[in-house]
Write an enzyme that holds these catalytic residues in place. Structure first.
Site, PDB file in Angstrom:
ATOM      1  N   LYS A 205       0.772  -1.113   0.060  1.00 50.75           N
ATOM      2  CA  LYS A 205      -0.054  -0.110   0.002  1.00 50.75           C
ATOM      3  C   LYS A 205       0.864   1.310   0.084  1.00 50.75           C
ATOM      4  O   LYS A 205       2.018   1.086   0.497  1.00 50.75           O
ATOM      5  CB  LYS A 205      -0.874   0.011   1.074  1.00 50.75           C
TER       6      LYS A 205
HETATM    7  C1  PLP Z   1      -9.714  -3.141  -1.847  1.00 49.54           C
HETATM    8  C2  PLP Z   1      -8.993  -3.810  -0.665  1.00 49.54           C
HETATM    9  N1  PLP Z   1      -9.705  -4.058   0.513  1.00 49.54           N
HETATM   10  C3  PLP Z   1      -9.319  -4.512   1.676  1.00 49.54           C
HETATM   11  C4  PLP Z   1      -7.985  -4.850   1.688  1.00 49.54           C
HETATM   12  C5  PLP Z   1      -7.253  -5.914   3.240  1.00 49.54           C
HETATM   13  O1  PLP Z   1      -6.353  -5.001   3.365  1.00 49.54           O
HETATM   14  P1  PLP Z   1      -5.650  -5.766   4.332  1.00 49.54           P
HETATM   15  O2  PLP Z   1      -4.573  -6.577   3.924  1.00 49.54           O
HETATM   16  O3  PLP Z   1      -4.890  -4.777   5.375  1.00 49.54           O
HETATM   17  O4  PLP Z   1      -6.574  -6.565   5.547  1.00 49.54           O
HETATM   18  C6  PLP Z   1      -7.220  -4.883   0.441  1.00 49.54           C
HETATM   19  C7  PLP Z   1      -5.905  -5.657   0.351  1.00 49.54           C
HETATM   20  O5  PLP Z   1      -5.315  -5.684  -0.612  1.00 49.54           O
HETATM   21  C8  PLP Z   1      -7.486  -4.523  -0.676  1.00 49.54           C
HETATM   22  O6  PLP Z   1      -7.077  -4.286  -1.782  1.00 49.54           O
END
Ligand code: PLP
Length: 402
Positions: A205
Protein backbone atom coordinates in the site's frame (compact mmCIF):
# COMPACT_ATOMS: atom_id res chain seq x y z
CA UNK A 1 10.97 14.89 2.88
CA UNK A 2 13.79 14.15 0.46
CA UNK A 3 15.36 11.21 2.14
CA UNK A 4 17.10 8.68 -0.06
CA UNK A 5 15.20 5.42 0.10
CA UNK A 6 17.17 2.63 1.71
CA UNK A 7 15.23 -0.07 -0.11
CA UNK A 8 15.65 -1.16 -3.66
CA UNK A 9 12.28 -1.91 -5.24
CA UNK A 10 11.61 -5.58 -4.64
CA UNK A 11 8.62 -7.73 -5.28
CA UNK A 12 7.42 -8.12 -1.73
CA UNK A 13 3.91 -7.47 -2.91
CA UNK A 14 1.14 -8.48 -5.28
CA UNK A 15 2.27 -9.52 -8.72
CA UNK A 16 5.60 -10.91 -7.61
CA UNK A 17 6.17 -14.54 -6.90
CA UNK A 18 8.92 -16.62 -5.35
CA UNK A 19 12.46 -15.30 -4.95
CA UNK A 20 13.69 -16.70 -8.26
CA UNK A 21 10.90 -15.12 -10.20
CA UNK A 22 11.32 -11.85 -8.32
CA UNK A 23 14.91 -11.56 -9.41
CA UNK A 24 13.88 -11.91 -13.03
CA UNK A 25 11.38 -9.04 -12.77
CA UNK A 26 13.21 -5.79 -13.34
CA UNK A 27 10.27 -3.38 -13.09
CA UNK A 28 8.13 -4.44 -10.16
CA UNK A 29 4.39 -3.91 -10.06
CA UNK A 30 4.63 -2.37 -6.61
CA UNK A 31 7.25 -2.12 -3.92
CA UNK A 32 7.45 -0.59 -0.47
CA UNK A 33 9.75 2.40 -0.08
CA UNK A 34 11.56 2.73 3.24
CA UNK A 35 13.86 5.54 4.34
CA UNK A 36 16.60 5.62 6.96
CA UNK A 37 14.14 7.18 9.45
CA UNK A 38 12.07 3.98 9.49
CA UNK A 39 15.18 1.88 10.18
CA UNK A 40 16.25 4.18 13.02
CA UNK A 41 12.78 4.12 14.57
CA UNK A 42 12.47 0.34 14.43
CA UNK A 43 15.89 -0.03 16.04
CA UNK A 44 14.88 2.44 18.74
CA UNK A 45 11.62 0.58 19.38
CA UNK A 46 13.52 -2.66 19.85
CA UNK A 47 16.20 -1.02 22.01
CA UNK A 48 13.57 0.67 24.18
CA UNK A 49 12.33 -2.82 24.94
CA UNK A 50 8.63 -2.09 24.40
CA UNK A 51 7.61 -3.66 21.12
CA UNK A 52 3.92 -4.40 21.64
CA UNK A 53 1.28 -1.66 21.45
CA UNK A 54 2.56 1.40 23.33
CA UNK A 55 3.98 4.88 22.73
CA UNK A 56 4.69 4.48 19.03
CA UNK A 57 1.19 3.27 18.28
CA UNK A 58 -0.03 6.33 20.21
CA UNK A 59 2.19 8.60 18.06
CA UNK A 60 1.00 7.06 14.81
CA UNK A 61 -2.61 7.30 16.00
CA UNK A 62 -2.20 11.02 16.74
CA UNK A 63 -0.40 11.56 13.41
CA UNK A 64 -3.15 9.85 11.44
CA UNK A 65 -5.90 11.75 13.27
CA UNK A 66 -4.26 15.03 12.46
CA UNK A 67 -3.45 14.05 8.83
CA UNK A 68 -7.01 12.93 8.15
CA UNK A 69 -8.68 15.61 10.26
CA UNK A 70 -10.61 13.07 12.34
CA UNK A 71 -11.11 12.66 16.08
CA UNK A 72 -11.72 8.96 16.43
CA UNK A 73 -9.18 6.61 14.90
CA UNK A 74 -7.85 3.27 16.11
CA UNK A 75 -4.72 1.61 14.75
CA UNK A 76 -5.31 -2.08 14.06
CA UNK A 77 -3.50 -5.09 12.64
CA UNK A 78 -5.02 -4.83 9.13
CA UNK A 79 -7.71 -3.13 7.09
CA UNK A 80 -9.68 -6.37 7.29
CA UNK A 81 -9.54 -6.20 11.10
CA UNK A 82 -10.85 -2.63 10.95
CA UNK A 83 -13.72 -3.60 8.65
CA UNK A 84 -14.59 -6.56 10.88
CA UNK A 85 -14.85 -4.19 13.84
CA UNK A 86 -17.08 -1.89 11.78
CA UNK A 87 -19.43 -4.79 10.92
CA UNK A 88 -19.59 -5.84 14.58
CA UNK A 89 -20.32 -2.26 15.62
CA UNK A 90 -23.21 -2.11 13.13
CA UNK A 91 -24.56 -5.37 14.54
CA UNK A 92 -24.44 -7.22 11.21
CA UNK A 93 -25.45 -10.84 11.75
CA UNK A 94 -27.39 -13.83 10.42
CA UNK A 95 -30.29 -12.92 8.16
CA UNK A 96 -28.74 -9.60 7.14
CA UNK A 97 -27.53 -8.56 3.71
CA UNK A 98 -24.54 -6.31 3.08
CA UNK A 99 -23.90 -4.71 -0.30
CA UNK A 100 -20.39 -5.21 -1.69
CA UNK A 101 -19.00 -3.97 -5.03
CA UNK A 102 -18.24 -6.95 -7.27
CA UNK A 103 -14.83 -5.67 -8.34
CA UNK A 104 -12.77 -5.63 -5.20
CA UNK A 105 -10.49 -7.73 -3.04
CA UNK A 106 -12.25 -10.63 -1.27
CA UNK A 107 -11.85 -9.13 2.19
CA UNK A 108 -15.20 -7.25 2.47
CA UNK A 109 -17.28 -10.15 1.19
CA UNK A 110 -15.41 -12.72 3.29
CA UNK A 111 -16.02 -10.67 6.43
CA UNK A 112 -19.73 -10.46 5.69
CA UNK A 113 -19.87 -14.25 5.34
CA UNK A 114 -18.09 -14.65 8.69
CA UNK A 115 -20.78 -12.49 10.33
CA UNK A 116 -23.30 -15.07 9.13
CA UNK A 117 -24.73 -12.50 6.70
CA UNK A 118 -25.02 -12.53 2.90
CA UNK A 119 -22.85 -10.35 0.66
CA UNK A 120 -24.97 -8.94 -2.17
CA UNK A 121 -22.65 -8.14 -5.07
CA UNK A 122 -23.32 -4.88 -6.90
CA UNK A 123 -22.22 -4.18 -10.47
CA UNK A 124 -19.70 -1.42 -11.14
CA UNK A 125 -19.17 1.72 -13.18
CA UNK A 126 -17.84 0.56 -16.56
CA UNK A 127 -15.03 3.14 -16.69
CA UNK A 128 -13.73 3.27 -13.12
CA UNK A 129 -14.73 -0.10 -11.65
CA UNK A 130 -16.20 1.73 -8.62
CA UNK A 131 -19.51 0.60 -7.15
CA UNK A 132 -22.53 1.75 -9.17
CA UNK A 133 -24.55 3.57 -6.53
CA UNK A 134 -27.74 3.39 -8.61
CA UNK A 135 -27.29 -0.37 -8.75
CA UNK A 136 -26.70 -0.32 -5.00
CA UNK A 137 -30.01 1.50 -4.44
CA UNK A 138 -31.81 -1.10 -6.56
CA UNK A 139 -30.23 -3.90 -4.50
CA UNK A 140 -31.47 -2.55 -1.14
CA UNK A 141 -34.07 -4.74 0.56
CA UNK A 142 -35.55 -4.69 4.06
CA UNK A 143 -32.69 -7.01 5.06
CA UNK A 144 -29.90 -4.67 3.95
CA UNK A 145 -27.94 -3.79 7.05
CA UNK A 146 -24.94 -1.99 5.52
CA UNK A 147 -23.12 -1.24 2.27
CA UNK A 148 -19.40 -1.40 1.62
CA UNK A 149 -18.03 1.15 -0.80
CA UNK A 150 -14.44 0.80 -1.99
CA UNK A 151 -12.20 3.64 -3.16
CA UNK A 152 -10.78 1.29 -5.76
CA UNK A 153 -7.18 1.95 -6.84
CA UNK A 154 -7.15 5.07 -4.63
CA UNK A 155 -9.79 6.87 -6.71
CA UNK A 156 -12.14 8.68 -4.32
CA UNK A 157 -15.79 7.82 -4.71
CA UNK A 158 -18.20 10.67 -5.32
CA UNK A 159 -18.82 11.36 -1.63
CA UNK A 160 -21.82 13.58 -2.41
CA UNK A 161 -23.46 10.59 -4.09
CA UNK A 162 -22.45 8.31 -1.20
CA UNK A 163 -24.07 10.71 1.30
CA UNK A 164 -27.22 10.85 -0.87
CA UNK A 165 -27.31 7.03 -0.98
CA UNK A 166 -27.33 6.83 2.81
CA UNK A 167 -29.79 9.70 3.19
CA UNK A 168 -32.23 8.16 0.70
CA UNK A 169 -32.00 4.50 1.73
CA UNK A 170 -31.09 4.75 5.42
CA UNK A 171 -28.38 2.13 4.79
CA UNK A 172 -25.13 2.89 6.62
CA UNK A 173 -21.96 2.84 4.56
CA UNK A 174 -18.59 1.37 5.51
CA UNK A 175 -15.74 2.84 3.45
CA UNK A 176 -13.00 0.44 2.39
CA UNK A 177 -10.16 2.91 1.91
CA UNK A 178 -7.45 0.23 1.74
CA UNK A 179 -6.07 1.94 -1.38
CA UNK A 180 -6.97 5.50 -0.56
CA UNK A 181 -4.95 7.05 2.25
CA UNK A 182 -4.43 10.68 1.21
CA UNK A 183 -7.25 10.71 -1.37
CA UNK A 184 -9.52 13.76 -1.16
CA UNK A 185 -13.01 14.68 -2.31
CA UNK A 186 -13.75 18.42 -2.55
CA UNK A 187 -10.67 19.10 -0.44
CA UNK A 188 -11.76 16.75 2.36
CA UNK A 189 -9.73 13.69 3.21
CA UNK A 190 -11.28 10.31 2.53
CA UNK A 191 -11.91 8.98 6.03
CA UNK A 192 -13.35 12.25 7.31
CA UNK A 193 -16.90 11.91 5.96
CA UNK A 194 -18.46 10.47 9.11
CA UNK A 195 -18.66 6.84 7.97
CA UNK A 196 -16.61 4.04 9.52
CA UNK A 197 -13.56 3.94 7.22
CA UNK A 198 -10.75 1.41 7.14
CA UNK A 199 -7.25 1.91 5.71
CA UNK A 200 -4.65 -0.75 4.89
CA UNK A 201 -0.95 -0.46 5.63
CA UNK A 202 -0.10 -3.80 4.00
CA UNK A 203 3.30 -3.94 2.27
CA UNK A 204 1.82 -3.15 -1.14
CA UNK A 205 0.00 0.00 0.00
CA UNK A 206 0.91 3.69 -0.34
CA UNK A 207 2.13 3.72 3.25
CA UNK A 208 3.01 0.55 5.04
CA UNK A 209 3.63 -0.98 8.44
CA UNK A 210 4.26 -4.32 6.59
CA UNK A 211 0.81 -5.37 7.80
CA UNK A 212 -1.51 -3.04 9.62
CA UNK A 213 -4.39 -0.67 9.26
CA UNK A 214 -6.54 1.96 10.86
CA UNK A 215 -10.25 2.34 11.51
CA UNK A 216 -11.92 5.73 11.66
CA UNK A 217 -15.07 5.57 13.80
CA UNK A 218 -17.96 8.00 13.69
CA UNK A 219 -18.12 8.59 17.47
CA UNK A 220 -16.03 8.35 20.63
CA UNK A 221 -18.17 5.46 21.90
CA UNK A 222 -17.70 3.50 18.68
CA UNK A 223 -13.94 4.17 18.76
CA UNK A 224 -13.74 3.08 22.40
CA UNK A 225 -15.52 -0.17 21.53
CA UNK A 226 -13.23 -0.73 18.53
CA UNK A 227 -10.17 -0.27 20.76
CA UNK A 228 -11.58 -2.59 23.39
CA UNK A 229 -12.51 -5.32 20.89
CA UNK A 230 -9.11 -5.01 19.17
CA UNK A 231 -7.41 -6.10 22.43
CA UNK A 232 -9.48 -9.18 23.25
CA UNK A 233 -12.07 -7.12 25.15
CA UNK A 234 -9.58 -6.13 27.87
CA UNK A 235 -10.73 -3.08 29.81
CA UNK A 236 -7.22 -1.50 29.76
CA UNK A 237 -4.33 -1.87 27.30
CA UNK A 238 -1.14 -3.44 28.66
CA UNK A 239 0.84 -0.21 28.10
CA UNK A 240 -1.51 1.59 30.54
CA UNK A 241 -1.06 -1.16 33.09
CA UNK A 242 2.66 -1.85 32.96
CA UNK A 243 3.69 0.57 35.68
CA UNK A 244 0.73 -0.27 37.91
CA UNK A 245 1.18 -2.01 41.18
CA UNK A 246 -1.26 -4.57 39.85
CA UNK A 247 -0.50 -4.88 36.11
CA UNK A 248 -2.64 -8.01 35.90
CA UNK A 249 -5.72 -6.04 36.92
CA UNK A 250 -7.90 -5.95 33.85
CA UNK A 251 -11.38 -7.09 33.15
CA UNK A 252 -12.71 -8.78 29.99
CA UNK A 253 -15.85 -6.81 29.26
CA UNK A 254 -16.61 -8.19 25.78
CA UNK A 255 -15.43 -11.12 23.64
CA UNK A 256 -12.81 -9.35 21.53
CA UNK A 257 -10.19 -10.16 18.92
CA UNK A 258 -6.41 -9.92 18.62
CA UNK A 259 -6.48 -6.98 16.24
CA UNK A 260 -4.20 -4.42 17.91
CA UNK A 261 -1.20 -2.88 16.15
CA UNK A 262 2.26 -3.26 17.73
CA UNK A 263 4.97 -0.65 18.21
CA UNK A 264 7.44 -2.07 15.66
CA UNK A 265 4.78 -1.71 12.96
CA UNK A 266 3.94 1.79 14.21
CA UNK A 267 7.65 2.70 14.11
CA UNK A 268 7.48 2.23 10.34
CA UNK A 269 4.10 3.92 10.04
CA UNK A 270 5.17 7.15 11.78
CA UNK A 271 7.76 7.85 9.09
CA UNK A 272 5.75 6.38 6.22
CA UNK A 273 3.04 8.90 7.07
CA UNK A 274 5.52 11.78 7.03
CA UNK A 275 6.68 10.78 3.53
CA UNK A 276 3.21 9.93 2.23
CA UNK A 277 2.27 13.16 0.47
CA UNK A 278 5.58 13.43 -1.35
CA UNK A 279 5.32 9.81 -2.45
CA UNK A 280 1.70 10.24 -3.55
CA UNK A 281 2.74 13.25 -5.64
CA UNK A 282 5.36 11.07 -7.35
CA UNK A 283 2.68 8.44 -8.03
CA UNK A 284 0.45 11.11 -9.62
CA UNK A 285 3.38 12.35 -11.72
CA UNK A 286 4.05 8.80 -12.94
CA UNK A 287 0.36 8.40 -13.81
CA UNK A 288 0.51 11.56 -15.95
CA UNK A 289 3.59 10.16 -17.72
CA UNK A 290 1.69 6.93 -18.42
CA UNK A 291 -1.39 8.82 -19.65
CA UNK A 292 0.72 10.86 -22.10
CA UNK A 293 2.81 7.94 -23.31
CA UNK A 294 -0.26 5.77 -23.81
CA UNK A 295 -2.14 8.35 -25.88
CA UNK A 296 -1.41 6.50 -29.14
CA UNK A 297 -1.50 2.96 -27.73
CA UNK A 298 -4.57 0.77 -28.18
CA UNK A 299 -5.62 0.66 -24.51
CA UNK A 300 -8.22 2.58 -22.49
CA UNK A 301 -6.77 4.66 -19.72
CA UNK A 302 -8.94 5.42 -16.69
CA UNK A 303 -10.75 8.78 -16.65
CA UNK A 304 -9.07 11.48 -14.56
CA UNK A 305 -10.43 12.27 -11.09
CA UNK A 306 -12.39 15.56 -11.00
CA UNK A 307 -10.22 18.68 -10.53
CA UNK A 308 -11.50 19.18 -6.99
CA UNK A 309 -10.52 15.63 -5.98
CA UNK A 310 -7.22 13.88 -5.39
CA UNK A 311 -6.63 10.31 -6.52
CA UNK A 312 -4.22 8.44 -4.23
CA UNK A 313 -2.96 6.50 -7.30
CA UNK A 314 -2.38 3.24 -5.51
CA UNK A 315 -2.97 1.28 -8.74
CA UNK A 316 -2.56 2.42 -12.35
CA UNK A 317 -4.76 0.14 -14.45
CA UNK A 318 -5.51 0.21 -18.18
CA UNK A 319 -8.15 -1.69 -20.13
CA UNK A 320 -6.91 -4.07 -22.84
CA UNK A 321 -9.67 -4.38 -25.44
CA UNK A 322 -10.45 -7.91 -26.59
CA UNK A 323 -11.20 -9.77 -23.39
CA UNK A 324 -9.52 -11.95 -20.84
CA UNK A 325 -7.46 -14.21 -23.13
CA UNK A 326 -5.85 -11.25 -24.88
CA UNK A 327 -5.25 -9.42 -21.59
CA UNK A 328 -3.57 -12.54 -20.16
CA UNK A 329 -1.40 -12.89 -23.27
CA UNK A 330 -0.27 -9.28 -22.90
CA UNK A 331 0.48 -9.84 -19.20
CA UNK A 332 2.61 -12.89 -20.07
CA UNK A 333 4.53 -10.90 -22.70
CA UNK A 334 5.22 -8.16 -20.18
CA UNK A 335 6.33 -10.72 -17.63
CA UNK A 336 8.81 -12.12 -20.17
CA UNK A 337 10.11 -8.59 -20.60
CA UNK A 338 10.72 -8.41 -16.84
CA UNK A 339 7.68 -6.23 -16.07
CA UNK A 340 5.31 -7.06 -13.21
CA UNK A 341 1.57 -6.67 -13.72
CA UNK A 342 -1.59 -7.77 -11.95
CA UNK A 343 -5.38 -7.50 -12.02
CA UNK A 344 -7.17 -5.38 -9.41
CA UNK A 345 -9.51 -7.21 -9.34
CA UNK A 346 -11.11 -10.29 -10.82
CA UNK A 347 -14.78 -9.79 -9.99
CA UNK A 348 -15.85 -11.70 -6.89
CA UNK A 349 -18.68 -13.43 -8.76
CA UNK A 350 -16.11 -15.11 -11.03
CA UNK A 351 -14.43 -16.80 -8.06
CA UNK A 352 -15.58 -20.33 -7.28
CA UNK A 353 -16.83 -19.71 -3.73
CA UNK A 354 -18.99 -16.69 -4.57
CA UNK A 355 -20.19 -18.04 -7.92
CA UNK A 356 -21.38 -21.21 -6.16
CA UNK A 357 -22.63 -19.82 -2.85
CA UNK A 358 -24.49 -16.90 -4.43
CA UNK A 359 -25.53 -18.86 -7.54
CA UNK A 360 -24.12 -16.27 -9.92
CA UNK A 361 -23.23 -16.73 -13.61
CA UNK A 362 -20.49 -14.62 -15.21
CA UNK A 363 -22.96 -12.47 -17.17
CA UNK A 364 -25.13 -11.72 -14.13
CA UNK A 365 -22.81 -8.78 -13.44
CA UNK A 366 -21.79 -7.85 -16.99
CA UNK A 367 -19.87 -4.64 -16.28
CA UNK A 368 -17.89 -6.23 -13.46
CA UNK A 369 -17.07 -9.12 -15.75
CA UNK A 370 -15.92 -6.87 -18.59
CA UNK A 371 -13.89 -4.72 -16.19
CA UNK A 372 -12.10 -7.64 -14.62
CA UNK A 373 -11.50 -9.40 -17.98
CA UNK A 374 -9.87 -6.36 -19.53
CA UNK A 375 -8.16 -4.65 -16.62
CA UNK A 376 -4.38 -4.78 -16.32
CA UNK A 377 -2.47 -3.02 -13.55
CA UNK A 378 0.90 -1.63 -14.64
CA UNK A 379 3.89 -0.94 -12.36
CA UNK A 380 3.13 1.91 -9.96
CA UNK A 381 5.26 2.91 -6.99
CA UNK A 382 7.40 5.93 -6.14
CA UNK A 383 10.63 4.02 -6.81
CA UNK A 384 9.94 3.97 -10.58
CA UNK A 385 11.94 6.26 -12.85
CA UNK A 386 10.51 8.14 -15.83
CA UNK A 387 12.54 5.73 -17.98
CA UNK A 388 10.81 2.76 -16.36
CA UNK A 389 7.45 4.15 -17.47
CA UNK A 390 8.74 4.54 -21.04
CA UNK A 391 10.05 0.98 -20.97
CA UNK A 392 6.70 -0.38 -19.74
CA UNK A 393 4.80 1.51 -22.43
CA UNK A 394 7.15 0.32 -25.18
CA UNK A 395 6.82 -3.27 -23.97
CA UNK A 396 3.04 -2.89 -23.84
CA UNK A 397 2.97 -1.47 -27.37
CA UNK A 398 4.98 -4.48 -28.57
CA UNK A 399 2.80 -6.98 -26.70
CA UNK A 400 -0.40 -5.51 -28.16
CA UNK A 401 0.99 -5.62 -31.66
CA UNK A 402 1.99 -9.26 -31.37
C1 PLP B 1 -9.61 -3.11 -1.74
C2 PLP B 1 -8.99 -3.83 -0.57
N1 PLP B 1 -9.69 -3.90 0.58
C3 PLP B 1 -9.19 -4.51 1.66
C4 PLP B 1 -7.96 -5.08 1.65
C5 PLP B 1 -7.46 -5.78 2.88
O1 PLP B 1 -6.39 -5.11 3.46
P1 PLP B 1 -5.56 -5.82 4.62
O2 PLP B 1 -4.63 -6.78 3.94
O3 PLP B 1 -4.81 -4.70 5.29
O4 PLP B 1 -6.52 -6.48 5.51
C6 PLP B 1 -7.18 -5.04 0.49
C7 PLP B 1 -5.85 -5.65 0.46
O5 PLP B 1 -5.14 -5.67 -0.50
C8 PLP B 1 -7.71 -4.39 -0.65
O6 PLP B 1 -7.03 -4.33 -1.80
Amino acid sequence: MNETPVTEPRGATAGAGATDRRQSVSIQLSAPTFGAAELREITAAIQDGWVTGGPRVARLTMGLRSYLGVEHLTCVSSCSAGMKLALVELGVGPGDEVLVPAVTFASCANLVVHQGAVPVLVDVDPDTGLIDLDGARDAVTERTRAAFVVHLHGRPLDMDAVAAFTADTGVPVIEDAAHAIGARWRGRMIGSFGNPTAFSFHASKNMTTVDGGALVSPSRDAADRAGLLSRQGMSRPSWDRHEDEAPGAYDIVAPGFKFAMHDVAAALGIHQLKALDERTERRLQLARLYDDALADVDVRVAPPAPDHARHAMHVYAVRIPGGEARRNRVARELSRAGIGTSVHFRSLHLHTYYAESLGLEPDDLPRARAYSDESLSLPMHPGLSDGDVEQVVEALRGALGG
